[in-house]
Motif scaffolding. Sequence first.
Motif, PDB file in Angstrom:
ATOM      1  N   GLY A  90      40.079  40.931  11.818  1.00  0.00           N
ATOM      2  CA  GLY A  90      40.554  41.808  12.668  1.00  0.00           C
ATOM      3  C   GLY A  90      41.473  42.846  11.712  1.00  0.00           C
ATOM      4  O   GLY A  90      41.651  42.542  10.555  1.00  0.00           O
TER       5      GLY A  90
ATOM      6  N   LEU B  36      44.152  46.424  12.264  1.00  0.00           N
ATOM      7  CA  LEU B  36      45.564  46.883  13.043  1.00  0.00           C
ATOM      8  C   LEU B  36      45.273  48.434  12.622  1.00  0.00           C
ATOM      9  O   LEU B  36      45.319  48.912  11.593  1.00  0.00           O
ATOM     10  CB  LEU B  36      46.685  46.506  12.644  1.00  0.00           C
ATOM     11  CG  LEU B  36      47.057  45.031  13.385  1.00  0.00           C
ATOM     12  CD1 LEU B  36      48.700  44.570  12.743  1.00  0.00           C
ATOM     13  CD2 LEU B  36      47.078  45.042  14.768  1.00  0.00           C
TER      14      LEU B  36
ATOM     15  N   ASP C 213      48.011  50.855  14.353  1.00  0.00           N
ATOM     16  CA  ASP C 213      49.045  50.683  15.412  1.00  0.00           C
ATOM     17  C   ASP C 213      49.497  52.237  15.692  1.00  0.00           C
ATOM     18  O   ASP C 213      50.071  53.004  14.932  1.00  0.00           O
ATOM     19  CB  ASP C 213      50.302  49.944  15.197  1.00  0.00           C
ATOM     20  CG  ASP C 213      49.985  48.449  15.265  1.00  0.00           C
ATOM     21  OD1 ASP C 213      48.950  48.204  15.741  1.00  0.00           O
ATOM     22  OD2 ASP C 213      50.719  47.546  15.055  1.00  0.00           O
TER      23      ASP C 213
ATOM     24  N   VAL D 170      39.461  49.808  15.721  1.00  0.00           N
ATOM     25  CA  VAL D 170      39.892  48.660  16.136  1.00  0.00           C
ATOM     26  C   VAL D 170      38.989  47.757  17.340  1.00  0.00           C
ATOM     27  O   VAL D 170      38.797  46.591  17.214  1.00  0.00           O
ATOM     28  CB  VAL D 170      41.294  48.696  16.860  1.00  0.00           C
ATOM     29  CG1 VAL D 170      41.879  47.607  17.516  1.00  0.00           C
ATOM     30  CG2 VAL D 170      42.117  49.216  15.543  1.00  0.00           C
TER      31      VAL D 170
ATOM     32  N   HIS E  59      37.201  44.061  16.144  1.00  0.00           N
ATOM     33  CA  HIS E  59      37.473  42.817  16.933  1.00  0.00           C
ATOM     34  C   HIS E  59      36.236  42.491  17.973  1.00  0.00           C
ATOM     35  O   HIS E  59      35.975  41.418  18.099  1.00  0.00           O
ATOM     36  CB  HIS E  59      38.866  43.046  17.681  1.00  0.00           C
ATOM     37  CG  HIS E  59      39.901  43.257  16.759  1.00  0.00           C
ATOM     38  ND1 HIS E  59      40.501  41.905  16.388  1.00  0.00           N
ATOM     39  CD2 HIS E  59      40.650  44.269  16.385  1.00  0.00           C
ATOM     40  CE1 HIS E  59      41.326  42.130  15.764  1.00  0.00           C
ATOM     41  NE2 HIS E  59      41.519  43.555  15.508  1.00  0.00           N
TER      42      HIS E  59
ATOM     43  N   GLN F  62      50.560  48.987  20.571  1.00  0.00           N
ATOM     44  CA  GLN F  62      49.066  48.363  20.313  1.00  0.00           C
ATOM     45  C   GLN F  62      48.143  48.611  21.057  1.00  0.00           C
ATOM     46  O   GLN F  62      47.575  47.559  21.656  1.00  0.00           O
ATOM     47  CB  GLN F  62      49.325  47.162  19.652  1.00  0.00           C
ATOM     48  CG  GLN F  62      50.165  47.020  18.543  1.00  0.00           C
ATOM     49  CD  GLN F  62      50.178  45.486  17.976  1.00  0.00           C
ATOM     50  OE1 GLN F  62      50.501  44.417  18.643  1.00  0.00           O
ATOM     51  NE2 GLN F  62      49.866  45.236  16.499  1.00  0.00           N
TER      52      GLN F  62
ATOM     53  N   TYR G 158      44.698  47.535  19.881  1.00  0.00           N
ATOM     54  CA  TYR G 158      44.546  46.062  19.542  1.00  0.00           C
ATOM     55  C   TYR G 158      44.620  45.233  20.827  1.00  0.00           C
ATOM     56  O   TYR G 158      44.076  44.278  20.998  1.00  0.00           O
ATOM     57  CB  TYR G 158      45.620  45.849  18.763  1.00  0.00           C
ATOM     58  CG  TYR G 158      45.577  44.536  17.933  1.00  0.00           C
ATOM     59  CD1 TYR G 158      44.868  44.025  17.116  1.00  0.00           C
ATOM     60  CD2 TYR G 158      46.681  43.681  18.442  1.00  0.00           C
ATOM     61  CE1 TYR G 158      44.846  42.776  16.529  1.00  0.00           C
ATOM     62  CE2 TYR G 158      46.873  42.227  17.905  1.00  0.00           C
ATOM     63  CZ  TYR G 158      45.941  42.078  16.949  1.00  0.00           C
ATOM     64  OH  TYR G 158      46.011  40.970  16.296  1.00  0.00           O
TER      65      TYR G 158
ATOM     66  N   LYS H 134      41.723  42.800  22.089  1.00  0.00           N
ATOM     67  CA  LYS H 134      42.147  41.218  22.368  1.00  0.00           C
ATOM     68  C   LYS H 134      42.037  40.847  23.653  1.00  0.00           C
ATOM     69  O   LYS H 134      41.725  39.603  23.915  1.00  0.00           O
ATOM     70  CB  LYS H 134      43.561  40.841  21.743  1.00  0.00           C
ATOM     71  CG  LYS H 134      43.595  41.049  20.232  1.00  0.00           C
ATOM     72  CD  LYS H 134      42.547  40.344  19.554  1.00  0.00           C
ATOM     73  CE  LYS H 134      43.119  40.209  18.064  1.00  0.00           C
ATOM     74  NZ  LYS H 134      42.141  39.300  17.334  1.00  0.00           N
TER      75      LYS H 134
END
Length: 304
Positions: free
Chosen positions: A101, A103, A105, A119, A123, A165, A168, A172
């Motif tokens: 993964g 990031l 942000d 991102v 992911h 985030q 992200y 997720k």
Amino acid sequence: MGSLDGRVAIITGAGRGIGASISRMFAQQGAKLVLNDLGAEPDGSGGDAGPAQDIADEINGLGGQAVADAGDIADTATGRRLVEMAVAHHGKLDVVVNVAGILRDRMIFNLPDDDWDAVIRVHLRGHFSTIKPAAAYWREQRNPDGHYRIINFTSDSALQGSPGQPNYAAAKMGIIGLTASLANGLARYGVTANAIAPGAATRLTATVPDEKKIGDSPGAELMSPDNVAPIVTYLAGTESDWLSGRTLGASGHEVKLWNNPEVVETISSDGLWDLQDLADKAAKFFRPKADGLHPSIFMGQLPT
């Protein structure tokens, strides 16, 4: 004998942090490995074949069996290649662990399009990249008792709504939905699918500015990625058939079972809703439960 003797596993993001810890424990428990890591920076830029190869060399030097790959996991050709490598080098495939993964942000109002796309790509497409060919391979085996495993990585950032985030957290949370779908769709082929929400000190968490960290940080031992590896190793073994479609937290010396979404209250009307009736009932029955989930309680949560 180790708990993973004879098992063959693919691990993405294997070159550093949590992925490296999982790779070492899998090898210690007897698994034969295909290790993937692009060797990129935390934001996904660049690449270096060294990290994946270094872990493979370390494992082989200790008598284990591992091969390395430095491809971009969000490229579906890489996922297909990893499955082919597992079968070619080790004769089969039992376990896929998706850790890789990145990031990027930003608050939502400052988030560039490219940072959203990058991102989501790493992911979600990164998970799809390995899972599709692995699932096709397991389907071909026609072995409902195969003890096949998919272990995905989600994050507290999704489960608790990390405010800085959005990309992200969206990716997720998507992984949680993907995991549930896999658990339902692949059970007949002997596959279980679960997700891990880890808490550990890694290169990704190190990018969080000090001013956004709340309170004292746990000690280095509690934040070691090595603490995440045992539950992943258990799930990868043959004794975990009973658990599928769930999310588990792993941090320090604790492992947590997260609840699945469930209805906590229902209101109804005798026909088409009258707006005032809806407002009154929502305030009376929903608000006492919804207040406990107000986003303000998540402010200051550290991402993992």
